[in-house]
Motif scaffolding. Structure first.
Motif, PDB file in Angstrom:
ATOM      1  N   ILE A  13       1.635   4.075  -2.916  1.00 43.11           N
ATOM      2  CA  ILE A  13       1.098   5.440  -2.513  1.00 43.11           C
ATOM      3  C   ILE A  13       2.298   6.381  -2.958  1.00 43.11           C
ATOM      4  O   ILE A  13       2.405   7.420  -3.583  1.00 43.11           O
ATOM      5  CB  ILE A  13       0.798   5.612  -0.967  1.00 43.11           C
ATOM      6  CG1 ILE A  13      -0.651   5.172  -0.899  1.00 43.11           C
ATOM      7  CG2 ILE A  13       0.905   7.185  -0.821  1.00 43.11           C
ATOM      8  CD1 ILE A  13      -1.579   6.080  -1.292  1.00 43.11           C
ATOM      9  N   PHE A  14       3.605   5.826  -2.469  1.00 41.72           N
ATOM     10  CA  PHE A  14       4.837   6.632  -2.816  1.00 41.72           C
ATOM     11  C   PHE A  14       4.956   6.956  -4.292  1.00 41.72           C
ATOM     12  O   PHE A  14       5.430   7.913  -4.691  1.00 41.72           O
ATOM     13  CB  PHE A  14       6.065   5.971  -2.124  1.00 41.72           C
ATOM     14  CG  PHE A  14       7.244   6.783  -2.317  1.00 41.72           C
ATOM     15  CD1 PHE A  14       7.458   8.131  -2.033  1.00 41.72           C
ATOM     16  CD2 PHE A  14       8.551   5.777  -2.320  1.00 41.72           C
ATOM     17  CE1 PHE A  14       8.509   8.774  -2.299  1.00 41.72           C
ATOM     18  CE2 PHE A  14       9.549   6.736  -2.723  1.00 41.72           C
ATOM     19  CZ  PHE A  14       9.781   8.009  -2.512  1.00 41.72           C
ATOM     20  N   SER A  64      10.876   3.892  -5.266  1.00 43.32           N
ATOM     21  CA  SER A  64       9.853   3.283  -4.802  1.00 43.32           C
ATOM     22  C   SER A  64       9.866   1.755  -4.842  1.00 43.32           C
ATOM     23  O   SER A  64       9.100   1.012  -4.487  1.00 43.32           O
ATOM     24  CB  SER A  64       8.324   3.657  -5.589  1.00 43.32           C
ATOM     25  OG  SER A  64       8.388   3.354  -6.787  1.00 43.32           O
ATOM     26  N   PHE A  75       0.823  -1.096   0.029  1.00 44.57           N
ATOM     27  CA  PHE A  75      -0.180  -0.264   0.047  1.00 44.57           C
ATOM     28  C   PHE A  75       0.896   1.144  -0.014  1.00 44.57           C
ATOM     29  O   PHE A  75       0.648   2.240  -0.853  1.00 44.57           O
ATOM     30  CB  PHE A  75      -1.022   0.021   1.164  1.00 44.57           C
ATOM     31  CG  PHE A  75      -1.863   1.275   1.469  1.00 44.57           C
ATOM     32  CD1 PHE A  75      -2.821   1.669   0.733  1.00 44.57           C
ATOM     33  CD2 PHE A  75      -1.429   2.178   2.222  1.00 44.57           C
ATOM     34  CE1 PHE A  75      -3.733   2.503   0.717  1.00 44.57           C
ATOM     35  CE2 PHE A  75      -2.260   3.535   2.505  1.00 44.57           C
ATOM     36  CZ  PHE A  75      -3.227   3.492   1.651  1.00 44.57           C
ATOM     37  N   TRP A  76       1.788   1.498   0.767  1.00 44.51           N
ATOM     38  CA  TRP A  76       2.578   2.722   0.928  1.00 44.51           C
ATOM     39  C   TRP A  76       3.681   2.612  -0.034  1.00 44.51           C
ATOM     40  O   TRP A  76       4.106   3.671  -0.634  1.00 44.51           O
ATOM     41  CB  TRP A  76       3.479   2.701   2.457  1.00 44.51           C
ATOM     42  CG  TRP A  76       2.463   2.851   3.492  1.00 44.51           C
ATOM     43  CD1 TRP A  76       1.885   2.056   4.550  1.00 44.51           C
ATOM     44  CD2 TRP A  76       1.616   3.977   3.831  1.00 44.51           C
ATOM     45  NE1 TRP A  76       1.018   2.573   5.287  1.00 44.51           N
ATOM     46  CE2 TRP A  76       0.691   3.876   4.956  1.00 44.51           C
ATOM     47  CE3 TRP A  76       1.462   5.477   3.234  1.00 44.51           C
ATOM     48  CZ2 TRP A  76      -0.169   4.717   5.569  1.00 44.51           C
ATOM     49  CZ3 TRP A  76       0.544   6.429   3.754  1.00 44.51           C
ATOM     50  CH2 TRP A  76      -0.208   5.843   4.796  1.00 44.51           C
ATOM     51  N   GLN A  77       3.998   1.425  -0.622  1.00 43.45           N
ATOM     52  CA  GLN A  77       4.898   1.491  -1.637  1.00 43.45           C
ATOM     53  C   GLN A  77       4.204   2.146  -3.124  1.00 43.45           C
ATOM     54  O   GLN A  77       4.790   2.915  -3.687  1.00 43.45           O
ATOM     55  CB  GLN A  77       5.286   0.198  -1.938  1.00 43.45           C
ATOM     56  CG  GLN A  77       6.417  -0.059  -3.110  1.00 43.45           C
ATOM     57  CD  GLN A  77       6.917  -1.711  -3.099  1.00 43.45           C
ATOM     58  OE1 GLN A  77       6.225  -2.374  -2.758  1.00 43.45           O
ATOM     59  NE2 GLN A  77       7.804  -1.830  -3.939  1.00 43.45           N
TER      60      GLN A  77
END
Length: 378
Positions: free
Chosen positions: A294-295, A365, A290-292
């Protein structure tokens, strides 16, 4: 407006029309051939350009509506081979006198029929070489294209004008159709240096696993079109509900849905799904976290694209609206921003020579894009 000016008009309109027409064709390339071959792209673009120029030539220049309403000239000619009679009566040609040849070649009675013949020769070439149509099919399609041109003129540009401002002429139907047929017959002599469709298909087979910048660009343009459509729907709904800041809220919602929520399921945006590529974790090939994700998406859609398409034009437009004592600072800021834009474009050109480039924001990323076609076949 002369023919050259019409072609210039087509050149200005072409990028917009090419984007609208060619995008679904490019997407179909990936579904039919599982890859995009550059030569096929050239053929598609040149065919769209040719059709645009041909259409502009039969409708331009656009006269004043009131002037057309006052016309008393005939709207159609149903006498076949009248162009031959006009050539005999209106040109100074005397076969035994070569000095009359040049003037004859310049006369409207010679140029106009020749133009109608040449207008559709490329159409016949494209149909045989690229679309692989038979002689009968080219003949029928040549008649239909010519009929479309003539009906466009007869209807006064589909009713925009009160009457026809150009003559519906059966001779034009004949000459346009003959042009398409001649194009079909001349194709082997005109395209013997071009790659065959079999070779293009073989080339496509070797490109299935590659995620080129062209393939990614088609995905990006598709995503941008989807963004515009969905944003306009959400924005309209918010305005109807009288929500303050509806345009900004709409864009944020649309970007989050298209570029974060949708890719969370299979690592694909709408555009990537269309050309069969997906985002994966560069370390193990699994779906990005998820955060990967998003980045990665923030780097591209929150920084790079807004910087190039919004921030830079905004700064460049400030020169006429700020105080004179601040122009020096604005000048250096503009130069710096343009330098960054050119640096990024140069970087993309450099990466374009790689079969499946991994761009810097993907490296940061730890993501990459892979061909879904290869996975489906394995």
């Amino acid at each position: 407006m002369g023919y050259v000016q019409v072609i210039k008009t087509a050149v200005l309109l072409f990028p917009i029309l090419a984007l609208i027409i060619s995008l679904p064709v490019f997407i179909r390339q990936y579904h039919k051939y599982q890859a995009f071959v550059f030569w096929r792209g050239i053929m598609i673009y040149s065919f769209v350009f040719y059709m645009l120029v041909a259409y502009c030539l039969i409708i331009l220049p656009l006269p004043d509506i009131q002037a057309v309403a006052n016309l008393k000239t005939p709207t159609y000619n149903l006498h076949l081979f009248q162009f031959i009679t006009e050539f005999k009566n209106e040109t100074p040609l005397i076969v035994s006198k070569p000095q009359t040849y040049l003037q004859t070649l310049k006369s409207a009675s010679f140029v106009q029929p020749l133009f109608n013949l040449f207008l559709t020769i490329p159409f016949g070439v494209y149909l045989r070489y690229y679309f692989k149509r038979s002689f009968k099919q080219v003949l029928v399609l040549g008649v239909l294209l010519s009929l479309f041109f003539e009906l466009t003129q007869l209807t006064g540009l589909y009713g925009i004008y009160p009457r026809s401002y150009r003559l519906f002429d059966v001779d034009d139907l004949l000459l346009n159709t003959l042009g398409a047929v001649f194009g079909f017959l001349l194709t082997p002599a005109m395209t013997f240096l071009f790659p065959t469709q079999d070779k293009l298909s073989q080339k496509a087979g070797s490109l299935k696993s590659q995620v080129s910048l062209i393939r990614r660009s088609v995905a990006l343009v598709t995503d941008m079109l989807a963004l515009g459509i969905i944003d306009s729907i959400i924005s309209g709904a918010l305005k109807t509900a009288q929500v303050n800041g509806s345009e900004l809220i709409s864009k944020v919602i649309t970007i989050v849905i298209l570029f974060v929520v949708v890719p969370l399921f299979k690592g694909q945006t709408i555009g990537k799904w269309a050309v069969k590529i997906k985002m994966v974790d560069a370390r193990d090939g699994t779906k990005p976290g998820f955060w990967q994700l998003i980045f990665r998406q923030f780097e591209l859609y929150g920084v790079i694209i807004p910087f190039m398409t919004v921030a830079t034009p905004y700064v460049l437009a400030l020169s006429g609206r700020i105080a004179e004592d601040k122009l020096t600072q604005l000048y250096f800021l503009s130069i710096f921003m343009l330098f960054l834009n050119l640096l990024f474009v140069g970087y993309l050109v450099w990466q374009a020579f790689k079969p499946s480039p991994i761009l810097f924001y993907e490296r940061w990323s730890k993501t990459k894009q892979v061909s879904q076609i290869t996975e489906e076949e394995s």
